[in-house]
Design an enzyme around this catalytic site. Structure first.
Site, PDB file in Angstrom:
ATOM      1  N   GLU A  34       0.823  -1.207   0.000  1.00 36.14           N
ATOM      2  CA  GLU A  34       0.000   0.000   0.000  1.00 36.14           C
ATOM      3  C   GLU A  34       0.859   1.259   0.000  1.00 36.14           C
ATOM      4  O   GLU A  34       0.547   2.247   0.661  1.00 36.14           O
ATOM      5  CB  GLU A  34      -0.936  -0.009   1.214  1.00 36.14           C
ATOM      6  CG  GLU A  34      -1.917  -1.160   1.178  1.00 36.14           C
ATOM      7  CD  GLU A  34      -2.836  -1.198   2.389  1.00 36.14           C
ATOM      8  OE1 GLU A  34      -2.807  -0.264   3.223  1.00 36.14           O
ATOM      9  OE2 GLU A  34      -3.596  -2.167   2.500  1.00 36.14           O
ATOM     10  N   CYS A  35       1.922   1.238  -0.769  1.00 36.98           N
ATOM     11  CA  CYS A  35       2.898   2.320  -0.801  1.00 36.98           C
ATOM     12  C   CYS A  35       2.853   3.012  -2.164  1.00 36.98           C
ATOM     13  O   CYS A  35       2.473   2.401  -3.166  1.00 36.98           O
ATOM     14  CB  CYS A  35       4.292   1.709  -0.564  1.00 36.98           C
ATOM     15  SG  CYS A  35       5.679   2.859  -0.686  1.00 36.98           S
ATOM     16  N   GLY A  36       3.260   4.251  -2.202  1.00 36.56           N
ATOM     17  CA  GLY A  36       3.353   4.959  -3.470  1.00 36.56           C
ATOM     18  C   GLY A  36       4.345   4.324  -4.429  1.00 36.56           C
ATOM     19  O   GLY A  36       4.278   4.550  -5.639  1.00 36.56           O
TER      20      GLY A  36
END
Length: 163
Positions: A34-36
């Site tokens: 769930e990271c950029g």
């Protein structure tokens, strides 16, 4: 100690010694779903597919230490990686990369290849370590360095001729 002295548990819970990868080039990366930077899974997979038969092994190490961006359980992480990004490279169980509970491999990596301004700490998800065939750490790359930017260096380490 050397890289080959360490082991880790796969996302499926199997103990895996890094000695198993002796003579291979390794690209080790702490990951999060769930990271950029999560889209880097795609580029890591492309490197894996292109160079696995030449001697490259990519291993992802899911970590929830940065912004709680890897909250899922092992089955959730594995399913996400396979469905969303077609990940076929090896994933470890969820680990910590910083602090007193950091996985021993990551303690070793950060001790022997420091980051910007000599920092040992991993600053964010998708920090990458490149290991040569002899087990020497030859590069540490932050999340702003996309995996595809390592292609020339990987080819050099693999002694792959392109073009």
């Amino acid at each position: 100690m050397a890289i080959s002295d360490f082991s880790f548990n796969t996302i499926d819970g199997h103990s895996t010694p890094l000695a198993r990868f002796s003579g291979r080039v390794l690209l080790l990366c702490n990951t999060a779903s769930e990271c950029g930077f999560t889209k880097q899974y795609e580029a890591l997979e492309k490197l894996h597919r292109r160079y696995q038969h030449e001697g490259l092994s990519v291993i992802g190490f899911p970590c929830n230490q940065f912004g709680q961006q890897e909250p899922g359980q092992a089955t959730d992480i594995k399913q996400f990686c396979q469905i969303r990004y077609g990940v076929s490279f090896l994933l470890s169980e969820k680990i910590e990369v910083n602090g007193q509970h950091a996985h021993p491999l990551w303690q070793y990596l950060t001790k022997h290849k420091r980051g910007i301004l000599g920092s040992k700490a991993i600053k964010w998800n998708f920090t990458k370590f490149l290991i040569d065939r002899e087990g020497k750490i030859v590069g540490r790359y932050g999340p702003l360095t996309p995996p595809q930017a390592l292609q020339d260096r990987i080819e050099e380490l693999l002694q792959v001729k392109t073009g």
